[in-house]
Write a protein that holds these residues in place. Sequence first.
Motif, mmCIF file in Angstrom:
data_model
loop_
_atom_site.group_PDB
_atom_site.id
_atom_site.type_symbol
_atom_site.label_atom_id
_atom_site.label_comp_id
_atom_site.label_asym_id
_atom_site.label_seq_id
_atom_site.Cartn_x
_atom_site.Cartn_y
_atom_site.Cartn_z
ATOM 1 N N GLN A 83 -23.348 6.629 -27.894
ATOM 2 C CA GLN A 83 -23.301 6.039 -26.564
ATOM 3 C C GLN A 83 -22.295 6.794 -25.718
ATOM 4 O O GLN A 83 -21.150 6.984 -26.113
ATOM 5 N N CYS A 84 -22.752 7.242 -24.575
ATOM 6 C CA CYS A 84 -21.882 7.983 -23.663
ATOM 7 C C CYS A 84 -20.802 7.047 -23.121
ATOM 8 O O CYS A 84 -21.085 5.935 -22.707
ATOM 9 N N HIS A 85 -19.560 7.520 -23.110
ATOM 10 C CA HIS A 85 -18.470 6.655 -22.676
ATOM 11 C C HIS A 85 -18.219 6.750 -21.189
ATOM 12 O O HIS A 85 -17.352 6.084 -20.662
ATOM 13 N N PHE A 86 -18.977 7.594 -20.516
ATOM 14 C CA PHE A 86 -18.744 7.772 -19.090
ATOM 15 C C PHE A 86 -19.758 6.980 -18.275
ATOM 16 O O PHE A 86 -19.464 6.512 -17.192
ATOM 17 N N CYS A 87 -20.969 6.819 -18.815
ATOM 18 C CA CYS A 87 -21.981 6.068 -18.084
ATOM 19 C C CYS A 87 -22.640 4.994 -18.954
ATOM 20 O O CYS A 87 -23.495 4.254 -18.483
ATOM 21 N N ASN A 88 -22.224 4.918 -20.234
ATOM 22 C CA ASN A 88 -22.724 3.898 -21.168
ATOM 23 C C ASN A 88 -24.178 4.073 -21.578
ATOM 24 O O ASN A 88 -24.758 3.178 -22.185
ATOM 25 N N ARG A 89 -24.778 5.195 -21.246
ATOM 26 C CA ARG A 89 -26.145 5.411 -21.695
ATOM 27 C C ARG A 89 -26.152 5.609 -23.206
ATOM 28 O O ARG A 89 -25.220 6.185 -23.756
ATOM 29 N N ALA A 90 -27.224 5.134 -23.833
ATOM 30 C CA ALA A 90 -27.388 5.408 -25.258
ATOM 31 C C ALA A 90 -28.209 6.681 -25.387
ATOM 32 O O ALA A 90 -29.192 6.866 -24.682
ATOM 33 N N THR A 97 -26.372 16.386 -24.706
ATOM 34 C CA THR A 97 -25.817 16.188 -23.377
ATOM 35 C C THR A 97 -26.455 14.966 -22.736
ATOM 36 O O THR A 97 -27.672 14.839 -22.676
ATOM 37 N N CYS A 98 -25.625 14.077 -22.274
ATOM 38 C CA CYS A 98 -26.088 12.847 -21.631
ATOM 39 C C CYS A 98 -26.671 13.177 -20.254
ATOM 40 O O CYS A 98 -26.377 14.221 -19.680
ATOM 41 N N ALA A 99 -27.477 12.274 -19.716
ATOM 42 C CA ALA A 99 -28.073 12.491 -18.399
ATOM 43 C C ALA A 99 -27.009 12.581 -17.305
ATOM 44 O O ALA A 99 -27.261 13.128 -16.238
ATOM 45 N N CYS A 100 -25.815 12.060 -17.569
ATOM 46 C CA CYS A 100 -24.753 12.118 -16.564
ATOM 47 C C CYS A 100 -24.028 13.458 -16.616
ATOM 48 O O CYS A 100 -23.143 13.710 -15.813
ATOM 49 N N GLY A 101 -24.420 14.320 -17.562
ATOM 50 C CA GLY A 101 -23.841 15.652 -17.613
ATOM 51 C C GLY A 101 -22.742 15.819 -18.637
ATOM 52 O O GLY A 101 -22.305 16.930 -18.898
HETATM 53 ZN ZN LIG Z 1 -23.366 9.632 -19.706
#
Ligand SMILES: [Zn+2]
Length: 160
Positions: A83-90, A97-101
């Motif tokens: 889970q991304c800690h910057f945007c909470n996306r799983a 790389t998360c969708a938030c970059g």
């Molecule tokens: Zn993210």
Amino acid sequence: MLGAIIVLLIRGLIWGFATQAIIENKGYSENWFWWGFFFGIIAMLVALSKPAVPAYDFSDIGLFSEEKNKTYVRSMVETGGWQCHFCNRANPSYTGTCACGRTKEDTLAFEAAKIEQMKKAECKNSEEDSLDKIKKLKELLDIGALTQEEFDEKKKEFLL
Ligand SMILES: [Zn+2]
């Protein structure tokens, strides 16, 4: 006549449930039952043509219910995702790389830094605690409630 109405109703129900099932399968939490009920195959085709909701945390904009999202994140983490800690996306395990970059490494580094920070804060707290206690002991020594020996002994304890 009555027979025809019943047939229409049953057909509507089938299309309604089918359309709803498709839309839920694609990750939407919208109600498409009546679209399916009244428009049959047209509604179903529209539902089929809709893009699947990408597998992110959408609870903040209401596409996923909070419960569904939690379940989703859990299943993702259980299968090696993160889970991304910057945007909470799983994100699934194969996504680096998360969708938030931000990358998975960013999240891991962020978590490590957070733990480090918490440890430091704890250390500082206990240091302040010991200082307070020693100050109190000093007061006790000053008013004669403690002997110098007792004070030295206690002080050693708190400075350990
Ligand atoms: Zn993210």
